[in-house]
Design a protein around this motif. Structure first.
Motif, PDB file in Angstrom:
ATOM      1  N   LYS A 171      52.036  59.013  31.317  1.00 56.37           N
ATOM      2  CA  LYS A 171      50.995  60.040  31.359  1.00 56.37           C
ATOM      3  C   LYS A 171      49.951  59.780  30.275  1.00 56.37           C
ATOM      4  O   LYS A 171      48.739  59.830  30.533  1.00 56.37           O
ATOM      5  N   LYS A 172      50.422  59.485  29.046  1.00 58.67           N
ATOM      6  CA  LYS A 172      49.492  59.184  27.951  1.00 58.67           C
ATOM      7  C   LYS A 172      48.713  57.903  28.231  1.00 58.67           C
ATOM      8  O   LYS A 172      47.513  57.820  27.943  1.00 58.67           O
ATOM      9  N   ALA A 173      49.393  56.899  28.782  1.00 63.04           N
ATOM     10  CA  ALA A 173      48.726  55.638  29.100  1.00 63.04           C
ATOM     11  C   ALA A 173      47.644  55.853  30.157  1.00 63.04           C
ATOM     12  O   ALA A 173      46.550  55.279  30.068  1.00 63.04           O
ATOM     13  N   GLN A 174      47.938  56.696  31.144  1.00 61.62           N
ATOM     14  CA  GLN A 174      46.962  56.986  32.193  1.00 61.62           C
ATOM     15  C   GLN A 174      45.720  57.647  31.611  1.00 61.62           C
ATOM     16  O   GLN A 174      44.586  57.320  31.989  1.00 61.62           O
ATOM     17  N   GLU A 175      45.925  58.563  30.672  1.00 61.86           N
ATOM     18  CA  GLU A 175      44.788  59.227  30.021  1.00 61.86           C
ATOM     19  C   GLU A 175      43.917  58.222  29.269  1.00 61.86           C
ATOM     20  O   GLU A 175      42.688  58.285  29.325  1.00 61.86           O
ATOM     21  N   SER A 176      44.566  57.264  28.585  1.00 68.20           N
ATOM     22  CA  SER A 176      43.820  56.239  27.850  1.00 68.20           C
ATOM     23  C   SER A 176      43.076  55.311  28.792  1.00 68.20           C
ATOM     24  O   SER A 176      41.942  54.906  28.523  1.00 68.20           O
ATOM     25  N   ILE A 177      43.702  54.978  29.897  1.00 64.21           N
ATOM     26  CA  ILE A 177      43.067  54.110  30.897  1.00 64.21           C
ATOM     27  C   ILE A 177      41.804  54.766  31.448  1.00 64.21           C
ATOM     28  O   ILE A 177      40.767  54.118  31.622  1.00 64.21           O
ATOM     29  N   GLU A 178      41.877  56.062  31.698  1.00 63.18           N
ATOM     30  CA  GLU A 178      40.706  56.775  32.207  1.00 63.18           C
ATOM     31  C   GLU A 178      39.612  56.883  31.151  1.00 63.18           C
ATOM     32  O   GLU A 178      38.416  56.813  31.469  1.00 63.18           O
ATOM     33  N   LEU A 179      40.018  57.022  29.894  1.00 60.06           N
ATOM     34  CA  LEU A 179      39.039  57.104  28.802  1.00 60.06           C
ATOM     35  C   LEU A 179      38.192  55.840  28.705  1.00 60.06           C
ATOM     36  O   LEU A 179      37.006  55.902  28.379  1.00 60.06           O
ATOM     37  N   VAL A 180      38.790  54.676  28.961  1.00 56.64           N
ATOM     38  CA  VAL A 180      38.062  53.410  28.826  1.00 56.64           C
ATOM     39  C   VAL A 180      37.462  52.942  30.156  1.00 56.64           C
ATOM     40  O   VAL A 180      36.949  51.831  30.252  1.00 56.64           O
ATOM     41  N   GLY A 181      37.530  53.789  31.180  1.00 58.56           N
ATOM     42  CA  GLY A 181      36.857  53.483  32.437  1.00 58.56           C
ATOM     43  C   GLY A 181      37.587  52.503  33.337  1.00 58.56           C
ATOM     44  O   GLY A 181      36.947  51.776  34.107  1.00 58.56           O
ATOM     45  N   LEU A 182      38.910  52.496  33.293  1.00 60.48           N
ATOM     46  CA  LEU A 182      39.682  51.559  34.119  1.00 60.48           C
ATOM     47  C   LEU A 182      40.530  52.270  35.178  1.00 60.48           C
ATOM     48  O   LEU A 182      41.512  51.707  35.683  1.00 60.48           O
ATOM     49  N   LYS A 183      40.178  53.502  35.500  1.00 62.67           N
ATOM     50  CA  LYS A 183      40.912  54.221  36.539  1.00 62.67           C
ATOM     51  C   LYS A 183      40.836  53.452  37.852  1.00 62.67           C
ATOM     52  O   LYS A 183      39.767  53.007  38.274  1.00 62.67           O
ATOM     53  N   GLY A 184      41.990  53.271  38.493  1.00 65.01           N
ATOM     54  CA  GLY A 184      42.061  52.497  39.726  1.00 65.01           C
ATOM     55  C   GLY A 184      42.608  51.098  39.531  1.00 65.01           C
ATOM     56  O   GLY A 184      42.945  50.405  40.497  1.00 65.01           O
ATOM     57  N   TYR A 185      42.706  50.664  38.260  1.00 64.15           N
ATOM     58  CA  TYR A 185      43.227  49.326  37.957  1.00 64.15           C
ATOM     59  C   TYR A 185      44.639  49.372  37.354  1.00 64.15           C
ATOM     60  O   TYR A 185      45.143  48.365  36.872  1.00 64.15           O
ATOM     61  N   GLU A 186      45.295  50.530  37.408  1.00 64.62           N
ATOM     62  CA  GLU A 186      46.577  50.724  36.733  1.00 64.62           C
ATOM     63  C   GLU A 186      47.627  49.700  37.140  1.00 64.62           C
ATOM     64  O   GLU A 186      48.415  49.233  36.303  1.00 64.62           O
ATOM     65  N   ASN A 187      47.659  49.334  38.412  1.00 64.34           N
ATOM     66  CA  ASN A 187      48.727  48.471  38.921  1.00 64.34           C
ATOM     67  C   ASN A 187      48.317  47.006  39.055  1.00 64.34           C
ATOM     68  O   ASN A 187      49.045  46.206  39.639  1.00 64.34           O
ATOM     69  N   GLN A 188      47.158  46.665  38.491  1.00 67.64           N
ATOM     70  CA  GLN A 188      46.693  45.285  38.558  1.00 67.64           C
ATOM     71  C   GLN A 188      47.167  44.510  37.330  1.00 67.64           C
ATOM     72  O   GLN A 188      47.209  45.027  36.218  1.00 67.64           O
ATOM     73  N   ARG A 189      47.562  43.234  37.549  1.00 68.27           N
ATOM     74  CA  ARG A 189      47.980  42.402  36.423  1.00 68.27           C
ATOM     75  C   ARG A 189      46.779  42.095  35.538  1.00 68.27           C
ATOM     76  O   ARG A 189      45.672  41.878  36.035  1.00 68.27           O
ATOM     77  N   VAL A 190      47.008  42.072  34.218  1.00 72.91           N
ATOM     78  CA  VAL A 190      45.883  41.906  33.298  1.00 72.91           C
ATOM     79  C   VAL A 190      45.278  40.507  33.364  1.00 72.91           C
ATOM     80  O   VAL A 190      44.103  40.329  33.038  1.00 72.91           O
ATOM     81  N   ASP A 191      46.059  39.495  33.784  1.00 77.85           N
ATOM     82  CA  ASP A 191      45.492  38.147  33.861  1.00 77.85           C
ATOM     83  C   ASP A 191      44.556  37.985  35.055  1.00 77.85           C
ATOM     84  O   ASP A 191      43.940  36.931  35.233  1.00 77.85           O
ATOM     85  N   GLU A 192      44.435  39.027  35.861  1.00 75.17           N
ATOM     86  CA  GLU A 192      43.504  39.014  36.989  1.00 75.17           C
ATOM     87  C   GLU A 192      42.182  39.718  36.640  1.00 75.17           C
ATOM     88  O   GLU A 192      41.291  39.794  37.477  1.00 75.17           O
TER      89      GLU A 192
END
Length: 366
Positions: A171-192
């Motif tokens: 839940k906290k990680a999701q909030e941080s992801i949305e803060l930095v504008g990456l909503k929708g990329y949660e399940n994507q590998r970072v090397d992509e």
């Protein structure tokens, strides 16, 4: 008007009075980070070298007699709660070496580092671990991501190490992801992801632990110009939205102009000038700072016109000049500059410069 009021032996409060029409607002800030007389030495005979520093011996004398290299000498720094602070200088100035002392990735040889009034140079490993987890977060210039994990898994990794339950950490990680504008990329590998998006993941990782101070060590170096501006804008927005203090390390003068409240300029392990951002850009005093500002590209340069440069290069720490560290590259240097190290002088409120040109007119720092 800004007044500093002593609060206790290690904490200070800053009271800023803002007048808007008939309304007067008083905002109180507490010092988040305070560094006092910090020196970092490399070598086997540090105890001898420490005594020589206290006696005011030069880096060359210390190196010759002890074999120890002085990487940073007598650095002082205060970062207020919610402040954006920049340390800038060319590569080899000692910026990153100083910064990594704040969370003791580098061990300081002398001086104090206070986080919320606690001197972490005396903290146990257990106490230091808690400070790193709760108070400080760091974003490096090179991405330290886990390529086999997803964005969500990377961002929640720090919380996982703290044994935070899975539902809470995601839940906290999701909030941080949305803060930095990456909503929708949660399940994507970072090397992509692109370089800019990977840096956003790094910032989200830092934010997931809800730090009070974000330390950013040249986080835009590996990015193209357009993405650099996006990351800087993101850090500005996070500072305003979360009230988080930010310590930013860079050699990009353009980034400094639009990013921070206060600036320290470093050269060969010493702070040579410090001031508010506005004051520094309007009235740079040290020849080194003037050189850095003159090198900023601007419109109107005629074809074939040579661009300004600072002549020479940063010498290795084993060959630091005896007097002013910048004297071998300074057009105004004379024999006195080459033989004697200048004191740090306050030439205007909050504007301190380490140059013989201002030694008589300024108030010497104690």
């Amino acid at each position: 008007m800004c007044v500093r009021v002593p609060d206790c032996t290690c904490l200070k409060k800053q009271i800023r009075t803002i007048t808007t029409g008939h309304e007067i607002k008083i905002i109180r800030y507490m010092t988040k980070i305070e560094i006092k007389n910090l020196s970092i030495l490399f070598g086997s005979e540090k105890n001898r070298a420490k005594k020589m520093i206290l006696k005011g011996k030069s880096k060359q004398e210390i190196l010759k007699e002890t074999g120890c290299t002085v990487a940073v000498r007598n650095a002082n720094l205060e970062i207020e709660e919610g402040e954006m602070f920049v340390i800038m200088g060319l590569s080899g100035s000692g910026k990153s070496t100083l910064l990594r002392c704040i969370n003791r990735l580098n061990e300081p040889t002398m001086g104090e580092i206070r986080v919320n009034g606690i001197d972490i140079t005396r903290s146990s490993d257990k106490e230091l671990l808690q400070i790193r987890r709760k108070e400080l977060a760091m974003v490096f210039q090179h991405f330290g991501l886990l390529p086999h994990r997803t964005v969500l898994s990377n961002v929640s990794f720090g919380l996982e190490l703290q044994s935070v339950p899975k539902e809470e950490r995601e839940k906290k990680a999701q909030e941080s992801i949305e803060l930095v504008g990456l909503k929708g990329y949660e399940n994507q590998r970072v090397d992509e992801l692109s370089g800019g998006m990977q840096q956003r993941v790094m910032i989200a990782m830092a934010l997931s632990c809800e730090p009070k101070l974000l330390i950013a060590d040249e986080p835009t170096t590996a990015l193209d110009v357009t993405i650099q501006e996006q990351i800087l804008q993101l850090i500005r927005e996070l500072n305003e939205k979360l009230g988080m203090s930010v310590l930013f390390i860079t050699h990009d003068m353009g980034a400094v102009a639009n990013l921070c409240h206060n600036v320290k300029v470093m050269y060969l392990g010493q702070v040579v000038e410090e001031a508010s951002t506005e004051e520094l850009f309007q009235n740079p005093l040290h020849p080194y700072t003037q050189g850095l500002l003159s090198c900023i590209p601007h419109l109107g340069v005629k074809k074939g016109e040579p661009l300004p440069v600072i002549e020479g290069s940063v010498p290795p720490l084993s060959k630091v000049p005896v007097g002013c560290h910048f004297c071998t590259r300074c057009k105004m240097a004379d024999q006195h500059c080459m033989e004697h190290e200048p004191p740090a002088c306050e030439v205007a409120p909050g504007h301190v410069v380490k140059c013989w040109k201002y030694a008589e007119s300024g108030k010497q720092e104690v």
